[in-house]
Design a protein around this motif. Structure first.
Motif, mmCIF file in Angstrom:
data_model
loop_
_atom_site.group_PDB
_atom_site.id
_atom_site.type_symbol
_atom_site.label_atom_id
_atom_site.label_comp_id
_atom_site.label_asym_id
_atom_site.label_seq_id
_atom_site.Cartn_x
_atom_site.Cartn_y
_atom_site.Cartn_z
ATOM 1 N N ILE A 10 0.970 -1.129 0.031
ATOM 2 C CA ILE A 10 0.015 0.034 -0.074
ATOM 3 C C ILE A 10 0.905 1.285 -0.194
ATOM 4 O O ILE A 10 0.555 2.127 -0.627
ATOM 5 C CB ILE A 10 -0.983 0.072 1.313
ATOM 6 N N PHE B 260 2.335 1.801 -3.851
ATOM 7 C CA PHE B 260 1.113 2.123 -4.660
ATOM 8 C C PHE B 260 0.735 3.548 -4.075
ATOM 9 O O PHE B 260 0.682 4.529 -5.001
ATOM 10 C CB PHE B 260 -0.021 1.398 -4.290
ATOM 11 N N GLY B 261 0.867 3.982 -2.886
ATOM 12 C CA GLY B 261 0.541 5.337 -2.356
ATOM 13 C C GLY B 261 1.793 6.284 -2.929
ATOM 14 O O GLY B 261 1.288 7.417 -3.373
ATOM 15 N N GLY C 298 -0.090 5.876 3.071
ATOM 16 C CA GLY C 298 -0.120 4.438 3.062
ATOM 17 C C GLY C 298 0.356 3.720 4.231
ATOM 18 O O GLY C 298 -0.102 2.547 4.675
ATOM 19 N N THR D 99 -1.429 0.795 6.238
ATOM 20 C CA THR D 99 -0.935 -0.325 6.558
ATOM 21 C C THR D 99 -0.942 -0.821 8.144
ATOM 22 O O THR D 99 -1.132 -2.086 8.410
ATOM 23 C CB THR D 99 0.619 -0.533 5.937
#
Length: 54
Positions: free
Chosen positions: A2, A5-6, A43, A47
């Motif tokens: 995450i 991706f963030g 992110g 997480t």
């Protein structure tokens, strides 16, 4: 995952924002970096929240 991706999403968003404001290549790089850091930290907290709740 995450976090990565963030960071990628933030870099894309920051670069597009700077390009929309007609910034030069250094402006685009700076905005991309700052937004990548911000979205990456968000992110990270997401997480941590997910792992703590399981």
């Amino acid at each position: 995952m995450i976090v990565i991706f963030g960071a990628l999403l933030g870099a894309l968003f920051g670069a597009l924002k700077a390009k929309h404001q007609k910034g030069n290549k250094w402006d685009i790089a700076q905005w991309a970096f700052v937004f990548a850091m911000i979205f990456g930290i968000i992110g990270l907290f997401i997480t941590l929240f997910i792992h703590r709740s399981l």
